[in-house]
Design a protein around this motif. Structure first.
Motif, short mmCIF file in Angstrom:
data_model
loop_
_atom_site.label_atom_id
_atom_site.label_comp_id
_atom_site.label_asym_id
_atom_site.label_seq_id
_atom_site.Cartn_x
_atom_site.Cartn_y
_atom_site.Cartn_z
N GLN A 124 -10.00 7.55 -7.06
CA GLN A 124 -8.63 7.48 -7.48
C GLN A 124 -8.24 6.04 -7.15
OE1 GLN A 124 -6.65 9.99 -8.51
NE2 GLN A 124 -8.51 11.35 -8.11
N MET A 125 -7.32 5.73 -7.82
CA MET A 125 -6.84 4.61 -7.88
C MET A 125 -6.45 3.84 -6.53
SD MET A 125 -6.32 1.53 -9.83
CE MET A 125 -6.19 2.32 -11.61
N ASP A 126 -5.85 4.38 -5.60
CA ASP A 126 -5.71 3.97 -4.46
C ASP A 126 -6.96 3.59 -3.61
OD1 ASP A 126 -6.45 6.80 -3.94
OD2 ASP A 126 -4.85 7.26 -2.33
N VAL A 127 -7.89 4.49 -3.74
CA VAL A 127 -9.14 3.99 -3.10
C VAL A 127 -9.64 2.86 -3.66
CG1 VAL A 127 -11.69 4.56 -2.54
CG2 VAL A 127 -9.76 6.42 -2.61
N LYS A 128 -9.73 2.64 -5.13
CA LYS A 128 -10.35 1.44 -5.85
C LYS A 128 -9.22 0.12 -5.18
CE LYS A 128 -10.90 4.04 -9.82
NZ LYS A 128 -10.71 4.02 -11.38
N SER A 129 -8.23 0.38 -5.14
CA SER A 129 -7.36 -0.80 -4.64
C SER A 129 -7.74 -1.21 -3.38
CB SER A 129 -5.84 -0.44 -4.92
OG SER A 129 -5.57 0.03 -6.49
N ALA A 130 -7.71 -0.14 -2.45
CA ALA A 130 -8.01 -0.39 -1.08
C ALA A 130 -9.38 -1.26 -0.96
CB ALA A 130 -8.16 0.79 -0.25
N ALA A 131 -10.27 -0.91 -1.91
CA ALA A 131 -11.55 -1.55 -1.85
C ALA A 131 -11.73 -2.84 -2.33
CB ALA A 131 -12.84 -0.90 -2.65
N ILE A 132 -11.11 -3.18 -3.19
CA ILE A 132 -10.63 -4.38 -3.65
C ILE A 132 -9.99 -5.38 -2.86
CG2 ILE A 132 -9.69 -6.00 -5.43
CD1 ILE A 132 -12.10 -4.34 -6.46
N GLY A 133 -9.18 -4.82 -1.90
CA GLY A 133 -8.46 -5.70 -0.93
C GLY A 133 -9.50 -5.83 0.37
N ALA A 150 0.56 -1.36 0.13
CA ALA A 150 0.01 -0.01 -0.05
C ALA A 150 1.00 1.21 -0.03
CB ALA A 150 -0.92 -0.01 1.20
N HIS A 151 2.09 1.22 0.60
CA HIS A 151 2.99 2.37 0.36
C HIS A 151 3.32 2.69 -0.82
CE1 HIS A 151 5.37 -1.22 0.73
NE2 HIS A 151 6.48 -0.40 0.09
N GLU A 152 3.20 1.83 -1.71
CA GLU A 152 3.34 2.14 -3.29
C GLU A 152 2.42 2.83 -4.11
OE1 GLU A 152 6.41 1.60 -4.46
OE2 GLU A 152 7.51 0.30 -3.06
N TRP A 153 1.21 2.17 -3.82
CA TRP A 153 -0.01 2.74 -4.49
C TRP A 153 -0.96 3.56 -3.90
CZ3 TRP A 153 -3.96 0.62 -2.08
CH2 TRP A 153 -4.02 -0.43 -1.36
N SER A 154 -0.77 4.01 -2.57
CA SER A 154 -1.38 5.01 -1.79
C SER A 154 -0.59 5.58 -1.16
CB SER A 154 -2.28 4.04 -0.65
OG SER A 154 -1.73 3.85 0.31
N ASN A 155 -1.25 6.86 -0.25
CA ASN A 155 -0.65 7.72 0.94
C ASN A 155 -0.43 6.91 2.15
OD1 ASN A 155 -3.14 7.65 1.30
ND2 ASN A 155 -3.26 9.71 1.93
N ALA A 156 -0.18 5.62 2.14
CA ALA A 156 -0.18 4.88 3.41
C ALA A 156 1.35 4.94 4.00
CB ALA A 156 -0.75 3.38 3.42
#
Length: 213
Positions: free
Chosen positions: A98-107, A32-38
């Motif tokens: 945004q892509m980071d929100v979509k990715s988190a949701a899929i997770g 998540a540190h690569e694809w979000s602001n985490a």
């Protein structure tokens, strides 16, 4: 919507109770540190803010026998669980996130019952179709981007992105309807968190003052 709230609430919920470094470790394990602001600072800040808002409960744990300051462990509250699912459902249905929100949701998709996950994803595809129809009132993809000069490439990008989103979502729906993955209420879920003490092969190794709290 910010991905960090969904990620942190979801990570704590999966553990049941976790200290900040465990949450950071999980999110780095997911990349998540690569694809979000985490990043570490934003994770620890989010934990404190979510606790202030009553979405997490902070437990102060006694220091270890080898010394060091006491750590704070976090546990999701009932309002926090409600907020987690609200954010998850909104992220799954709103295709323009945004892509980071979509990715988190899929997770966290499998935290829902299978039928609800399919229904939300179908709502997502309807939104994509409606958006595409509104754009093609003014831009005909078959005529190519040149019809609007180089500015047409912007519209071309939007249409191609929407079409790719729709195709991917339809594929995911088909896989879920075909029995892929283990959803809520179906049995033992996929374990996506590290057990305490297990080395994270994807850890950044970056030190942060919040790691010890």
């Amino acid at each position: 919507m910010s991905a960090i709230r969904l990620l942190v609430l979801g990570a704590v919920r999966q553990h049941g109770r976790a200290h900040g470094y465990q949450v950071r470790n999980d999110l780095e394990y997911w990349g998540a540190h690569e694809w979000s602001n985490a990043k570490p600072g934003s994770i620890y800040h989010a934990l404190k803010q979510l606790a202030k808002q009553g979405l997490l409960h902070a437990h102060e744990v006694a220091p270890s026998t080898v010394g060091g300051p006491p750590r704070t462990e976090y546990e999701i509250t009932d309002p926090g669980t409600e907020e987690f699912f609200r954010l998850l459902r909104a992220a799954l249905t709103s295709y323009d996130q945004q892509m980071d929100v979509k990715s988190a949701a899929i997770g966290f998709l499998v935290e829902l019952p299978r039928a609800e996950a399919v229904a939300l994803l179908k709502e997502r595809t309807r939104g994509i179709d409606q958006w595409r129809a509104s754009v093609t009132e003014h831009y005909i993809p078959e005529d190519g981007p040149e019809q609007l000069g180089h500015i047409g490439e912007i519209m071309n990008l939007w249409i191609h992105t929407a079409d790719a989103e729709a195709a991917w979502t339809q594929g995911l729906i088909a896989r879920i309807e075909g029995g892929a993955y283990t959803f809520a209420g179906e049995g033992e879920p996929f374990v996506g968190v590290l057990a305490d003490g297990v080395e994270n092969p994807y850890a950044t190794g970056e030190r942060h003052p919040g790691d010890a709290r």
